[in-house]
Design an enzyme around this catalytic site. Structure first.
Site, PDB file in Angstrom:
ATOM      1  N   LYS A 135       2.895 -15.346   1.941  1.00  0.00           N
ATOM      2  CA  LYS A 135       3.055 -16.066   0.677  1.00  0.00           C
ATOM      3  C   LYS A 135       4.552 -16.350   0.557  1.00  0.00           C
ATOM      4  O   LYS A 135       5.214 -15.953  -0.414  1.00  0.00           O
ATOM      5  CB  LYS A 135       2.508 -15.200  -0.478  1.00  0.00           C
ATOM      6  CG  LYS A 135       2.407 -15.905  -1.814  1.00  0.00           C
ATOM      7  CD  LYS A 135       1.300 -16.955  -1.890  1.00  0.00           C
ATOM      8  CE  LYS A 135       1.365 -17.684  -3.222  1.00  0.00           C
ATOM      9  NZ  LYS A 135       0.402 -18.813  -3.306  1.00  0.00           N
ATOM     10  N   TYR A 153       0.820  -1.209   0.000  1.00  0.00           N
ATOM     11  CA  TYR A 153       0.000   0.000   0.000  1.00  0.00           C
ATOM     12  C   TYR A 153       0.857   1.263   0.000  1.00  0.00           C
ATOM     13  O   TYR A 153       0.425   2.312  -0.469  1.00  0.00           O
ATOM     14  CB  TYR A 153      -0.903   0.037   1.241  1.00  0.00           C
ATOM     15  CG  TYR A 153      -2.261  -0.580   1.054  1.00  0.00           C
ATOM     16  CD1 TYR A 153      -2.399  -1.871   0.577  1.00  0.00           C
ATOM     17  CD2 TYR A 153      -3.414   0.126   1.382  1.00  0.00           C
ATOM     18  CE1 TYR A 153      -3.651  -2.448   0.428  1.00  0.00           C
ATOM     19  CE2 TYR A 153      -4.675  -0.440   1.236  1.00  0.00           C
ATOM     20  CZ  TYR A 153      -4.780  -1.725   0.759  1.00  0.00           C
ATOM     21  OH  TYR A 153      -6.015  -2.284   0.628  1.00  0.00           O
ATOM     22  N   ASP A 165     -12.464  -8.806   4.369  1.00  0.00           N
ATOM     23  CA  ASP A 165     -13.763  -8.766   3.683  1.00  0.00           C
ATOM     24  C   ASP A 165     -14.381 -10.154   3.641  1.00  0.00           C
ATOM     25  O   ASP A 165     -15.589 -10.320   3.820  1.00  0.00           O
ATOM     26  CB  ASP A 165     -13.617  -8.227   2.244  1.00  0.00           C
ATOM     27  CG  ASP A 165     -13.851  -6.724   2.155  1.00  0.00           C
ATOM     28  OD1 ASP A 165     -13.537  -6.016   3.133  1.00  0.00           O
ATOM     29  OD2 ASP A 165     -14.356  -6.259   1.107  1.00  0.00           O
ATOM     30  N   ASP A 198      -6.508  -6.773   4.007  1.00  0.00           N
ATOM     31  CA  ASP A 198      -7.630  -6.092   3.360  1.00  0.00           C
ATOM     32  C   ASP A 198      -8.574  -7.134   2.759  1.00  0.00           C
ATOM     33  O   ASP A 198      -9.787  -7.101   2.956  1.00  0.00           O
ATOM     34  CB  ASP A 198      -7.092  -5.157   2.267  1.00  0.00           C
ATOM     35  CG  ASP A 198      -8.201  -4.442   1.530  1.00  0.00           C
ATOM     36  OD1 ASP A 198      -9.128  -3.948   2.194  1.00  0.00           O
ATOM     37  OD2 ASP A 198      -8.160  -4.399   0.276  1.00  0.00           O
ATOM     38  N   ASP A 253      -3.377 -18.071   0.065  1.00  0.00           N
ATOM     39  CA  ASP A 253      -4.414 -18.725  -0.752  1.00  0.00           C
ATOM     40  C   ASP A 253      -5.134 -19.794   0.074  1.00  0.00           C
ATOM     41  O   ASP A 253      -6.364 -19.895   0.060  1.00  0.00           O
ATOM     42  CB  ASP A 253      -3.826 -19.307  -2.061  1.00  0.00           C
ATOM     43  CG  ASP A 253      -2.546 -20.098  -1.859  1.00  0.00           C
ATOM     44  OD1 ASP A 253      -1.989 -20.106  -0.738  1.00  0.00           O
ATOM     45  OD2 ASP A 253      -2.091 -20.739  -2.841  1.00  0.00           O
TER      46      ASP A 253
HETATM   47  C1  IPM Z   1     -10.396  -1.008   4.085  1.00  0.00           C
HETATM   48  C2  IPM Z   1     -10.678  -0.339   2.778  1.00  0.00           C
HETATM   49  C3  IPM Z   1      -9.511   0.601   2.450  1.00  0.00           C
HETATM   50  C4  IPM Z   1      -8.270  -0.243   2.318  1.00  0.00           C
HETATM   51  C5  IPM Z   1      -9.717   1.506   1.230  1.00  0.00           C
HETATM   52  C6  IPM Z   1     -10.991   2.306   1.314  1.00  0.00           C
HETATM   53  C7  IPM Z   1      -8.534   2.403   1.002  1.00  0.00           C
HETATM   54  O1  IPM Z   1     -10.885  -1.279   1.791  1.00  0.00           O
HETATM   55  O2  IPM Z   1     -10.253  -0.293   5.096  1.00  0.00           O
HETATM   56  O3  IPM Z   1     -10.345  -2.238   4.115  1.00  0.00           O
HETATM   57  O4  IPM Z   1      -8.000  -0.799   1.247  1.00  0.00           O
HETATM   58  O5  IPM Z   1      -7.541  -0.363   3.299  1.00  0.00           O
HETATM   59 MG    MG Z   2     -10.989  -3.290   2.497  1.00  0.00          MG
END
Ligand code: IPM
Ligand code: MG
Length: 363
Positions: free
Chosen positions: A192, A141, A252, A248, A224
């Site tokens: 990884k 990042y 999710d 990240d 993975d």
């Molecule tokens: C998160 C979001 C952020 C990230 C974005 C909005 C920059 O997806 O906080 O997970 O990628 O960190």
């Molecule tokens: Mg995110």
């Protein structure tokens, strides 16, 4: 002593969900005399529209002077065409890096009331309680060099750099082990290392740090496989520690185990537990302004703020119990709705949490 909280609603559903978290914080602050003081500021697209930058100096000064920050969400189609350097997301990344918020805690807990809301079978997710510890200020990042260049043959080439120093790995590893000591004493480090040198170093350093925590069982997993295990048998995990981008993605995935990404809070902490608190979901522009977004992830983020930055454990416990109470009472926003429950909007859900909270405070 007053506790200064800078509130950054941001974009999309941000202002709507933040309003509900503030209702809840107001109640605990008044009734439990916590001395919370709020000041609002601009970030993301909302800041860009006023200042031409997603993280203006005014906001930088505000967050530096704050004890904690509560953030809604950033981004939306309105700003997607902007240069990447001034997109709303840059505001969030700037905030994380300016304050050195390297340790990102993303708990994925399944509320028993929502076992049916998950797309996974109830037996796979019931009782789920995992903590993803995501490194937040390094890795691909932030790595340099980055950009898009034109090669000699005229073709464009995009490039980013995955970098981690030993000290960056060491401090996030310590965070993860310390958290595991307060939970089920298990850390799984995700990398990884079979392909990327940078994460081979990650594995070595995490292993070294692990020797300081003989009471915590350390395991390693390739990313993975971790993605697969998260949907196959998520309850095998206690604490997962991983790099910025893997975290990240995996968080999710973990969010959906709990029924909805609308349920997941997060804390981003510096070395002194100063923190920024935000739901892990985004600004959801498709439903913004409709009053239907789920405010629970933001309300739970406010609880994390009380727990981690202000050490107000009882207040945090009460908010979390009130969220559970609102769910027990049958209230559901659209994202977690199932037959036999009562579909409510953002504000009604906030009110239901406030009602449960007041009930518990006046018992
Ligand atoms: C998160 C979001 C952020 C990230 C974005 C909005 C920059 O997806 O906080 O997970 O990628 O960190
Ligand atoms: Mg995110």
């Amino acid at each position: 002593m007053t506790k200064k909280i800078v509130v950054l609603p941001g974009d999309g559903i941000g202002p709507e969900i933040i309003a509900e978290a503030l209702k809840v914080l107001d109640v605990v602050s008044t009734e439990m005399k916590l001395g919370l003081v709020f000041e609002s500021g601009l970030i993301g697209g909302a800041a860009y529209d006023v200042y031409g930058t997603p993280f203006p100096q005014q906001t930088i000064d505000q967050v530096k002077a704050a004890d904690a920050i509560l953030l809604g969400a950033v981004g939306g189609p309105k700003w997607e065409g902007l240069d990447i350097s001034v997109r709303p997301e840059k505001g969030l990344l700037g905030l994380r890096s300016t304050l050195g918020l390297f340790s990102n805690l993303r708990p994925a807990i399944l509320y028993p009331q929502l076992a049916d809301a998950s797309t996974l079978k109830p037996e796979v997710v019931s009782g789920l309680d995992i903590m993803i510890v995501r490194e937040l200020t390094g890795g691909i990042y932030f790595g340099q060099p980055r950009g898009v260049r034109v090669l000699e043959n005229g073709e464009k080439q995009g490039f980013n750099t995955l970098v981690y120093t030993e000290s960056e790995i060491r401090r996030i590893a310590h965070s993860a082990f310390r958290i595991a000591q307060k939970r089920n004493h298990k850390v799984c480090s995700v990398d990884k290392a079979n392909v990327l040198e940078c994460t081979e170093l990650w594995r070595q350093v995490v292993t070294e740090v692990g020797k300081d925590y003989p009471d915590v069982a350390l395991s390693h997993m390739y990313v993975d496989n971790a993605a697969m295990q998260l949907v196959r048998a998520p309850k095998q995990f206690d604490v997962l520690v991983t790099s910025n981008m893997f975290g990240d993605i995996l968080s999710d995935a973990a969010a959906m185990l709990t029924g909805s990404i609308g349920m997941l809070p997060s804390a981003s902490l510096d070395a002194n537990n100063k923190g920024m608190y935000e739901p892990i979901h985004g600004s959801a522009p498709d439903i913004a302004g409709q009053g239907v977004a789920n405010p629970l992830a933001t309300i739970l983020s406010a609880a994390m703020m009380l727990r981690y930055t202000f050490n107000e454990i009882e207040a945090a416990d009460r908010i979390e119990a009130a969220v559970s109470g609102a769910l027990d009472a049958g209230f559901r926003t659209a994202d977690i709705y199932s037959e036999g429950t009562q579909k409510v909007g953002t504000a009604q859900m906030g009110d239901a949490v406030v009602a449960a909270l007041k009930g518990s405070l006046h018992e």
